[in-house]
Structures are given as C-alpha cells and as structure tokens.
Motif scaffolding. Structure first.
Motif, PDB file in Angstrom:
ATOM      1  N   ALA A  15       0.814  -1.221   0.000  1.00 16.95           N
ATOM      2  CA  ALA A  15       0.000   0.000   0.000  1.00 16.95           C
ATOM      3  C   ALA A  15       0.848   1.273   0.000  1.00 16.95           C
ATOM      4  CB  ALA A  15      -0.929   0.001   1.217  1.00 16.95           C
ATOM      5  N   LEU A  16       2.158   1.146   0.200  1.00 19.02           N
ATOM      6  CA  LEU A  16       3.020   2.335   0.181  1.00 19.02           C
ATOM      7  C   LEU A  16       3.017   2.964  -1.209  1.00 19.02           C
ATOM      8  CD1 LEU A  16       6.176   0.956   2.051  1.00 19.02           C
ATOM      9  CD2 LEU A  16       4.519   2.601   2.945  1.00 19.02           C
ATOM     10  N   PRO A  17       3.225   4.285  -1.301  1.00 20.16           N
ATOM     11  CA  PRO A  17       3.354   4.916  -2.624  1.00 20.16           C
ATOM     12  C   PRO A  17       4.573   4.347  -3.365  1.00 20.16           C
ATOM     13  CG  PRO A  17       3.434   6.565  -0.848  1.00 20.16           C
ATOM     14  CD  PRO A  17       3.366   5.224  -0.204  1.00 20.16           C
ATOM     15  N   PRO A  18       4.561   4.381  -4.711  1.00 19.24           N
ATOM     16  CA  PRO A  18       5.647   3.776  -5.489  1.00 19.24           C
ATOM     17  C   PRO A  18       7.052   4.226  -5.077  1.00 19.24           C
ATOM     18  CG  PRO A  18       3.861   4.390  -6.952  1.00 19.24           C
ATOM     19  CD  PRO A  18       3.498   4.907  -5.576  1.00 19.24           C
ATOM     20  N   GLU A  19       7.236   5.508  -4.768  1.00 17.42           N
ATOM     21  CA  GLU A  19       8.584   5.960  -4.403  1.00 17.42           C
ATOM     22  C   GLU A  19       9.048   5.377  -3.064  1.00 17.42           C
ATOM     23  OE1 GLU A  19       5.623   9.351  -3.694  1.00 17.42           O
ATOM     24  OE2 GLU A  19       6.070   7.959  -5.318  1.00 17.42           O
ATOM     25  N   ARG A  20       8.121   5.144  -2.152  1.00 13.84           N
ATOM     26  CA  ARG A  20       8.462   4.508  -0.864  1.00 13.84           C
ATOM     27  C   ARG A  20       8.758   3.022  -1.071  1.00 13.84           C
ATOM     28  NH1 ARG A  20       5.873   6.238   3.809  1.00 13.84           N
ATOM     29  NH2 ARG A  20       7.162   4.673   4.830  1.00 13.84           N
ATOM     30  N   ARG A  21       7.998   2.369  -1.967  1.00 19.41           N
ATOM     31  CA  ARG A  21       8.294   0.962  -2.280  1.00 19.41           C
ATOM     32  C   ARG A  21       9.670   0.851  -2.941  1.00 19.41           C
ATOM     33  NH1 ARG A  21       3.203   0.954  -4.398  1.00 19.41           N
ATOM     34  NH2 ARG A  21       3.964   0.363  -6.455  1.00 19.41           N
ATOM     35  N   HIS A  22      10.035   1.853  -3.735  1.00 19.11           N
ATOM     36  CA  HIS A  22      11.356   1.875  -4.376  1.00 19.11           C
ATOM     37  C   HIS A  22      12.451   1.898  -3.312  1.00 19.11           C
ATOM     38  CE1 HIS A  22      14.742   4.214  -6.297  1.00 19.11           C
ATOM     39  NE2 HIS A  22      14.709   3.120  -7.011  1.00 19.11           N
ATOM     40  N   ALA A  23      12.317   2.766  -2.323  1.00 18.77           N
ATOM     41  CA  ALA A  23      13.308   2.844  -1.241  1.00 18.77           C
ATOM     42  C   ALA A  23      13.349   1.529  -0.461  1.00 18.77           C
ATOM     43  CB  ALA A  23      12.984   4.012  -0.307  1.00 18.77           C
ATOM     44  N   TRP A  24      12.185   0.939  -0.215  1.00 18.34           N
ATOM     45  CA  TRP A  24      12.085  -0.329   0.502  1.00 18.34           C
ATOM     46  C   TRP A  24      12.790  -1.427  -0.299  1.00 18.34           C
ATOM     47  CZ3 TRP A  24      10.281  -5.293   1.134  1.00 18.34           C
ATOM     48  CH2 TRP A  24       9.958  -5.701   2.425  1.00 18.34           C
ATOM     49  N   PHE A  25      12.569  -1.426  -1.620  1.00 23.96           N
ATOM     50  CA  PHE A  25      13.204  -2.376  -2.530  1.00 23.96           C
ATOM     51  C   PHE A  25      14.730  -2.284  -2.410  1.00 23.96           C
ATOM     52  CE2 PHE A  25      15.301  -3.040  -6.623  1.00 23.96           C
ATOM     53  CZ  PHE A  25      14.840  -4.278  -7.025  1.00 23.96           C
ATOM     54  N   LEU A  26      15.268  -1.067  -2.503  1.00 23.95           N
ATOM     55  CA  LEU A  26      16.717  -0.885  -2.442  1.00 23.95           C
ATOM     56  C   LEU A  26      17.295  -1.449  -1.151  1.00 23.95           C
ATOM     57  CD1 LEU A  26      17.086   2.749  -3.850  1.00 23.95           C
ATOM     58  CD2 LEU A  26      17.619   0.596  -5.031  1.00 23.95           C
ATOM     59  N   GLN A  27      16.679  -1.104  -0.044  1.00 23.33           N
ATOM     60  CA  GLN A  27      17.169  -1.563   1.254  1.00 23.33           C
ATOM     61  C   GLN A  27      17.121  -3.086   1.348  1.00 23.33           C
ATOM     62  OE1 GLN A  27      15.147   0.090   4.657  1.00 23.33           O
ATOM     63  NE2 GLN A  27      16.111  -1.336   6.057  1.00 23.33           N
ATOM     64  N   ARG A  28      16.002  -3.663   0.971  1.00 19.64           N
ATOM     65  CA  ARG A  28      15.812  -5.110   1.096  1.00 19.64           C
ATOM     66  C   ARG A  28      16.755  -5.894   0.173  1.00 19.64           C
ATOM     67  NH1 ARG A  28      12.094  -8.596   3.872  1.00 19.64           N
ATOM     68  NH2 ARG A  28      12.791 -10.638   3.202  1.00 19.64           N
ATOM     69  N   VAL A  29      16.927  -5.416  -1.063  1.00 22.64           N
ATOM     70  CA  VAL A  29      17.794  -6.122  -2.013  1.00 22.64           C
ATOM     71  C   VAL A  29      19.251  -6.036  -1.557  1.00 22.64           C
ATOM     72  CG1 VAL A  29      18.654  -6.113  -4.397  1.00 22.64           C
ATOM     73  CG2 VAL A  29      16.196  -5.932  -3.953  1.00 22.64           C
TER      74      VAL A  29
END
Length: 128
Positions: A15-29
């Motif tokens: 449910a996060l906005p796309p730019e927040r999911r992008h930051a989450w993606f970077l951290q997790r990967v």
C-alpha cells in the motif's frame, strides 16, 4: 534470510506509494543480496506510464508471487542474485535501453528507473 512477513505487513508495504516501495526495494535487495522477477520462457515485461517496456523486479519472492496474476498468471517468481543483477542483467537492460519497473504492486503500479541508475543505487547511495 529474514523470516516470512505477515500478511498484514505484506499488505502494508504494497500500500506504500511507489517511491516509498522503491526505497524499501533498495534496502531489502542490498540486505538480502537478491531480487525477484517473474519468468516463463523469458522475463515478464510491463509498461511504464509512457508505454515503454520495463522489466519488473521485486524485493522478495512473496511480492513477485502476488503479482503473478492476470497477464502474468503463467509466470513464476525467479531469483536474481545481486551480483548477477549488477554484472549481467542491468548492463544488458541498459544496452537495450530498457528500464526496470521497481516493485510493482498487483494493481500494476511501479517505479520506473533506468537500469544503469538502479545499479548505482544498489551499490551505494546514488549521488545527486
């Protein structure tokens, strides 16, 4: 690897906005050393807002699986090691001028990023 996420946490992250999911993606990967795509005799592709092809990638298998619906129903999550992503996949995408659709949600919303830029973001914090 980290434990499986709860259903509530999965929904909250989606449910996060796309730019927040992008930051989450970077951290997790960066932490896990892997990203996930959808694959069936080739990688699944999506379209960005301008109608250009992008390669969607997710931070975990569970998120990729969530998006294996509709046009991607026959696709299965496929792991991409961070080293393979940085050394092979992203350079190949950059050569073909294909962007990456970072962390699409099941509604088809993602964050398009140039392959070379995503590579820089994953190796460290991209300088502005």
């Amino acid at each position: 690897m980290t434990a499986e996420m709860s259903e509530a946490r999965l929904q909250a992250v989606l449910a996060l906005p796309p730019e927040r999911r992008h930051a989450w993606f970077l951290q997790r990967v960066r932490e896990s050393g892997e990203a996930w795509g959808l694959y069936a005799e080739g990688w699944a592709l999506a379209k960005d807002d301008q109608g250009n092809d992008v390669l969607p990638l997710w931070p975990t298998q569970a998120f990729a699986q969530r998006c294996a619906i509709r046009l991607w129903a026959s696709f299965v999550p496929r792991r991409v090691a961070l080293s393979e992503l940085l050394e092979e996949l992203l350079p190949a995408l950059a050569e073909e001028a294909l962007a990456v659709g970072v962390f699409f949600n099941p509604e088809g919303q993602g964050w398009p990023v140039a392959a070379q830029e995503l590579g820089s973001q994953l190796v460290g914090h991209a300088s502005a």
